[in-house]
Design a protein around this motif. Sequence first.
Motif, PDB file in Angstrom:
ATOM      1  N   GLY A  48     -14.782 -29.032  37.551  1.00  0.00           N
ATOM      2  CA  GLY A  48     -13.544 -28.745  37.908  1.00  0.00           C
ATOM      3  C   GLY A  48     -13.635 -27.620  38.979  1.00  0.00           C
ATOM      4  N   THR A  49     -12.362 -27.336  39.548  1.00  0.00           N
ATOM      5  CA  THR A  49     -12.056 -26.582  40.671  1.00  0.00           C
ATOM      6  C   THR A  49     -11.544 -25.166  40.308  1.00  0.00           C
ATOM      7  N   GLU A  50     -11.826 -24.108  40.262  1.00  0.00           N
ATOM      8  CA  GLU A  50     -11.464 -22.939  39.787  1.00  0.00           C
ATOM      9  C   GLU A  50     -10.068 -22.601  40.304  1.00  0.00           C
ATOM     10  N   LEU A  51      -8.965 -22.329  39.380  1.00  0.00           N
ATOM     11  CA  LEU A  51      -7.730 -22.174  39.803  1.00  0.00           C
ATOM     12  C   LEU A  51      -7.447 -20.653  40.401  1.00  0.00           C
ATOM     13  N   VAL A  52      -6.745 -20.671  41.641  1.00  0.00           N
ATOM     14  CA  VAL A  52      -6.480 -19.118  42.075  1.00  0.00           C
ATOM     15  C   VAL A  52      -5.238 -18.835  41.712  1.00  0.00           C
TER      16      VAL A  52
END
Length: 371
Positions: A48-52
């Motif tokens: 997954g891609t880290e939520l900013v």
Amino acid sequence: MAALDLAFLGDIILDVPDPNHWLSGIADITRAADVTIGHLEVPHTRRGTELVGDVPAPGADPDHLAALARAGIDAVSMAGNHIADCGAEGIADTNAELDRLGIAHAGAGATLAAAKVPAVIERDGRRIVLLSYNCVGPEISWASEDRAGSAYVAVHAADGGPSRPQADLVEIDPASAAAMAADIAAVRAPDNLIVVALHKGITHRPAELAPYERPLAHAAIEAGADVVVGHHAHIVRGIEIYRDRPIYHGLGNGVVVTNALSPGQDHAARAEWVERRKRMFGFEPDPAYTLAPFHPEAVNGMIGTVRWHADGRLEVGYIPIFSEAPGRPVLPTATQRKEISEYIEDIGIRAGLPRLRMVEDGPRMMHRPTS
């Protein structure tokens, strides 16, 4: 037809090894209930891609979810401010593993429609229906027609900015509340007991309820909910009976063990939050609680209990739990049990909730109406 015993557990984060150990202090209670529901705080994924946009939680090991099944947890709510922290892949991986394990879930999905699908648990010809809503933002974590995330009820911030966990959230968005009411009405049926899980409130602050919390919980019951459970604050809140239905304004920590909140982070946003939290909420965590560095009063906790009788009557109570260092929930000693019960009564009064008459009934504290 026999009565059904339901148990409600607060926030769950299991991102350190040996999840069976961290659950073992309360597993006898969660297994004994006919249905146990908890709140899954973070995604369980290896990708997954880290939520900013918020202080992101790391993904927990998907293998740890099996410990929930072994501890008798039948369903989890998922609509919260961290469930989208690893993006769409994190939600997909978590839901897939929960499905594989046979743990029902509600509140997060690939679209808003998917996130709003209720979880249903059948027992003896009756159904417990779980709906789950994130009431604290951040808005980037909310699901939409084309974005994975959580189901939500929007609450406006006093400063006019976006809804976000550390804002002063004060006013419920009418259209959002109406959508929640429609969701509840859609699952009303004679043999259904509707549980609405609200991720709401002010974190790390004893007793205090935000202005929107009671009105929103009341609106859920007015729409047809039978039980309202709250979580997010990481500190227990009081209990209210409204229209003969229970509202657990905050269950506190169910089992929260993580290294992501301790000093010495190698992640800039998490390291900054460790220090900012101390300034915002005015407490220094007990250094013994390395895996649960919360407000000192957060050691006091509860598992909500509801006995659903065949005639529809609900008996309401809770089982006191105590968090021992470094963060493991256990059943309290007799002295701790008395202290926790007195604490829960006191914070309810301080928050302006009507006083409840609670009496001991084995390991539970049970509500006994005075009239």
